[in-house]
Scaffold this motif. Sequence first.
Motif, mmCIF file in Angstrom:
data_model
loop_
_atom_site.group_PDB
_atom_site.id
_atom_site.type_symbol
_atom_site.label_atom_id
_atom_site.label_comp_id
_atom_site.label_asym_id
_atom_site.label_seq_id
_atom_site.Cartn_x
_atom_site.Cartn_y
_atom_site.Cartn_z
ATOM 1 N N ILE A 69 0.851 -1.193 0.000
ATOM 2 C CA ILE A 69 0.000 0.000 0.000
ATOM 3 C C ILE A 69 0.889 1.246 0.000
ATOM 4 O O ILE A 69 1.763 1.392 0.857
ATOM 5 C CB ILE A 69 -0.927 0.033 1.233
ATOM 6 N N PRO A 70 0.694 2.147 -0.964
ATOM 7 C CA PRO A 70 1.497 3.386 -0.991
ATOM 8 C C PRO A 70 1.283 4.210 0.277
ATOM 9 O O PRO A 70 0.246 4.109 0.946
ATOM 10 C CB PRO A 70 0.966 4.131 -2.220
ATOM 11 N N ASP A 71 2.276 5.042 0.588
ATOM 12 C CA ASP A 71 2.172 5.926 1.752
ATOM 13 C C ASP A 71 0.985 6.879 1.610
ATOM 14 O O ASP A 71 0.604 7.276 0.504
ATOM 15 C CB ASP A 71 3.463 6.740 1.916
ATOM 16 N N THR A 72 0.412 7.244 2.746
ATOM 17 C CA THR A 72 -0.711 8.190 2.751
ATOM 18 C C THR A 72 -0.261 9.551 2.232
ATOM 19 O O THR A 72 0.745 10.096 2.696
ATOM 20 C CB THR A 72 -1.274 8.347 4.177
ATOM 21 N N PRO A 73 -0.982 10.129 1.265
ATOM 22 C CA PRO A 73 -0.591 11.437 0.725
ATOM 23 C C PRO A 73 -0.685 12.540 1.783
ATOM 24 O O PRO A 73 -1.581 12.526 2.629
ATOM 25 C CB PRO A 73 -1.615 11.673 -0.394
ATOM 26 N N THR A 74 0.233 13.476 1.726
ATOM 27 C CA THR A 74 0.193 14.638 2.611
ATOM 28 C C THR A 74 -0.741 15.699 2.014
ATOM 29 O O THR A 74 -1.181 15.579 0.863
ATOM 30 C CB THR A 74 1.597 15.232 2.777
ATOM 31 N N SER A 75 -1.029 16.727 2.787
ATOM 32 C CA SER A 75 -1.870 17.816 2.284
ATOM 33 C C SER A 75 -1.213 18.500 1.080
ATOM 34 O O SER A 75 -1.893 18.946 0.155
ATOM 35 C CB SER A 75 -2.125 18.836 3.392
ATOM 36 N N GLN A 76 0.115 18.560 1.083
ATOM 37 C CA GLN A 76 0.845 19.140 -0.047
ATOM 38 C C GLN A 76 0.685 18.266 -1.304
ATOM 39 O O GLN A 76 0.544 18.786 -2.419
ATOM 40 C CB GLN A 76 2.325 19.279 0.310
ATOM 41 N N ASP A 85 4.425 7.819 -4.983
ATOM 42 C CA ASP A 85 3.347 7.025 -4.381
ATOM 43 C C ASP A 85 2.023 7.784 -4.343
ATOM 44 O O ASP A 85 0.961 7.207 -4.569
ATOM 45 C CB ASP A 85 3.744 6.609 -2.960
ATOM 46 N N TRP A 86 2.085 9.079 -4.021
ATOM 47 C CA TRP A 86 0.842 9.823 -3.855
ATOM 48 C C TRP A 86 0.036 9.909 -5.156
ATOM 49 O O TRP A 86 -1.197 10.006 -5.135
ATOM 50 C CB TRP A 86 1.088 11.229 -3.302
ATOM 51 N N LEU A 87 0.733 9.836 -6.293
ATOM 52 C CA LEU A 87 0.015 9.895 -7.569
ATOM 53 C C LEU A 87 -0.830 8.630 -7.761
ATOM 54 O O LEU A 87 -1.940 8.687 -8.287
ATOM 55 C CB LEU A 87 1.019 10.057 -8.707
ATOM 56 N N TYR A 88 -0.317 7.486 -7.314
ATOM 57 C CA TYR A 88 -1.086 6.245 -7.353
ATOM 58 C C TYR A 88 -2.264 6.316 -6.382
ATOM 59 O O TYR A 88 -3.397 5.965 -6.732
ATOM 60 C CB TYR A 88 -0.201 5.052 -6.978
ATOM 61 N N SER A 89 -1.980 6.731 -5.152
ATOM 62 C CA SER A 89 -3.024 6.765 -4.127
ATOM 63 C C SER A 89 -4.196 7.644 -4.541
ATOM 64 O O SER A 89 -5.361 7.241 -4.452
ATOM 65 C CB SER A 89 -2.438 7.279 -2.803
ATOM 66 N N LEU A 90 -3.885 8.842 -5.019
ATOM 67 C CA LEU A 90 -4.932 9.804 -5.328
ATOM 68 C C LEU A 90 -5.590 9.527 -6.679
ATOM 69 O O LEU A 90 -6.741 9.912 -6.897
ATOM 70 C CB LEU A 90 -4.358 11.218 -5.289
ATOM 71 N N SER A 91 -4.879 8.857 -7.568
ATOM 72 C CA SER A 91 -5.445 8.537 -8.876
ATOM 73 C C SER A 91 -6.308 7.280 -8.848
ATOM 74 O O SER A 91 -7.363 7.231 -9.494
ATOM 75 C CB SER A 91 -4.333 8.328 -9.916
ATOM 76 N N LEU A 135 -2.748 18.875 -2.801
ATOM 77 C CA LEU A 135 -2.767 20.138 -3.533
ATOM 78 C C LEU A 135 -2.106 19.983 -4.896
ATOM 79 O O LEU A 135 -2.615 20.484 -5.915
ATOM 80 C CB LEU A 135 -2.054 21.220 -2.714
ATOM 81 N N ALA A 136 -0.966 19.279 -4.908
ATOM 82 C CA ALA A 136 -0.268 19.056 -6.178
ATOM 83 C C ALA A 136 -1.141 18.256 -7.141
ATOM 84 O O ALA A 136 -1.177 18.540 -8.358
ATOM 85 C CB ALA A 136 1.047 18.316 -5.924
ATOM 86 N N PHE A 137 -1.876 17.282 -6.623
ATOM 87 C CA PHE A 137 -2.753 16.470 -7.458
ATOM 88 C C PHE A 137 -3.887 17.316 -8.027
ATOM 89 O O PHE A 137 -4.230 17.192 -9.214
ATOM 90 C CB PHE A 137 -3.308 15.313 -6.630
ATOM 91 N N GLU A 138 -4.481 18.162 -7.203
ATOM 92 C CA GLU A 138 -5.565 19.023 -7.678
ATOM 93 C C GLU A 138 -5.082 19.971 -8.768
ATOM 94 O O GLU A 138 -5.813 20.263 -9.721
ATOM 95 C CB GLU A 138 -6.165 19.807 -6.510
ATOM 96 N N ASN A 139 -3.855 20.439 -8.651
ATOM 97 C CA ASN A 139 -3.298 21.318 -9.689
ATOM 98 C C ASN A 139 -3.141 20.571 -11.013
ATOM 99 O O ASN A 139 -3.320 21.148 -12.098
ATOM 100 C CB ASN A 139 -1.948 21.878 -9.246
ATOM 101 N N LEU A 140 -2.812 19.278 -10.942
ATOM 102 C CA LEU A 140 -2.699 18.477 -12.161
ATOM 103 C C LEU A 140 -4.056 18.330 -12.843
ATOM 104 O O LEU A 140 -4.154 18.328 -14.069
ATOM 105 C CB LEU A 140 -2.152 17.089 -11.833
ATOM 106 N N ARG A 141 -5.095 18.224 -12.069
ATOM 107 C CA ARG A 141 -6.433 18.018 -12.613
ATOM 108 C C ARG A 141 -6.944 19.234 -13.380
ATOM 109 O O ARG A 141 -7.812 19.116 -14.244
ATOM 110 C CB ARG A 141 -7.424 17.697 -11.494
ATOM 111 N N HIS A 142 -6.413 20.386 -13.077
ATOM 112 C CA HIS A 142 -6.908 21.611 -13.699
ATOM 113 C C HIS A 142 -6.022 22.103 -14.825
ATOM 114 O O HIS A 142 -6.070 23.260 -15.222
ATOM 115 C CB HIS A 142 -7.069 22.707 -12.641
#
Length: 568
Positions: free
Chosen positions: A213-220, A559-565, A223-230
Amino acid sequence: MNSVKIPSNKCVESISILSICAAQLASGLYLQNFMFYVDENLRSLPILLSVTPVILFYLLLRFFFAPLLSALTTSATLWVLSIANRIKLSLTNDPLSWSDLSSTANASVITHYLTLQHCLLLLAILLTLLFAWKINPRKKTSLKSTISRLIACLLLAPIPFYLYGDIIGRVTAAEGLKLAEKLEATYISWDWELNIERHGLPLHLAHTSRRRIPDTPTSQDVLAFENLRHAPERIEELPRNIIYILCEACWHDEHHFAAPFAKLEALGFKQTRAISPVYGGSTVNATFELLTGLPANGALSGVIYQEYASLISPAAHTLPRYLRDIGYRTLEEHNHGRRFWRRDIVAPKFGFDQFISLEDMGEKVGILWADDKILFDRALSDIQKNKGNNFLFLTTVSTHGPYFFDNDYGQKNYSERLANALDRIATFVTQVKLLNPSTLIVVMGDHKPALNKFFYEEGILPRDQFDTIGATNEDFSFSAQSSEELRGDVPVYIYYDEKAQVDTLVRNAMGRPFFCLSQVINDELLGTRLPALEYARQNSICSDFKPGEYKTAILKYPDWLYSLSILK
């Protein structure tokens, strides 16, 4: 006459335990490539740890059966699993895992690999166990003996799991990792074949009973993921239809099996090459890369659909979901059982409006692989029914292994089936082009066929790619140092009525991994704002990719890109 002295229960128990330990060490030596030595130093602790799951299994059986039957059952199970692992590893370069045993979703594929020799072996094992049952039935045991075995089970049970920090909860992970390092028992989650060599198959099965299981994403990270979505859309005119055809084991190079693919070139397709993440099987990992833009061998491990189906988010950020959001009807179709690789669970989570299996096409899953005509007839019907935009992801099956030797190495059987598969594709493409020429069609081999002996003899996969070689495909095992780029090289054919854009696609996709192929197609023709593709674009992962940098490119995806995606 002197009476024959019957061995005591303790003596029989001791001999039984020693015999199953010997069975594990022997199967490790002959079937698992277990490493008894490193730099001429005996690996004492890892050898002791490698037998703990075997002893545990024996002790659990002892609650129900007598020592002889328990020992024979344990040893037989161990050898059957070792042989199954050897076969799966040879034909797919993918070792056995816990989910192969706990999930019945892929049981239908087993019949295709069972030979008469395997059936006779299984029959002999069953007859031996039945004989042992008759001569050594379960006897009552004392309370003291039962308590002793219970204590032994409680002491042994945590060993396969607790020592390996990557597969336990975060509370004890740090402790587990430290202890695992001291005992030379760290779980190698990113290389299962090496994990078996270091720790033995029984411990490997314990390792894979929990997913990485990938590490839990931080708040940062969020935010980085949301910026990618836009990120802004870039494409003004989209193809009317988009059709991806993942062609089972469809492969060629300049000198081998190229003739059937001439049908695609005659229809206006242009060829490029790409790197599949798999060899010989585990098709859904290739599917994963194409639909998510993420490497299948990164923060997640194993066959992702099988290992993570329950953890995948029902709103996963994938290509079909983003195409659906801009007006495409999205369908995944496959002419095999709906539960195969758990596609029936993952496809809706990945944003497909509908997953259509062989059962939905009015057919039953049988011993023989289904004709691809069934798949293409249904796909054509679905395109005709919807006058709007369509995205179809089609996975064929008729060229699936094994390939039968006929005074050769299986190439004749494969070649005949490949020619038939390409005929089916060419007919389908011709019909689609008549309906609407403004259709993007991408035909990709999902992986090389498991023609190990043929590839070796022809020099396509040289000797240094294998640890072992032999007379049949099953006798080959890939080296841990084998080249993913050489092993994963497959052809890709692209058709679209805008020739200049196709030329750009062919040039930019050449020699790239599947997760980059997805980005190249999206950048040129689709323009979705899929976060994984946007991340790769912003970090120039695919545009800067060079031969020999496959593993390096994978490590660039956090890791956070996998978790959030993908994950819940």
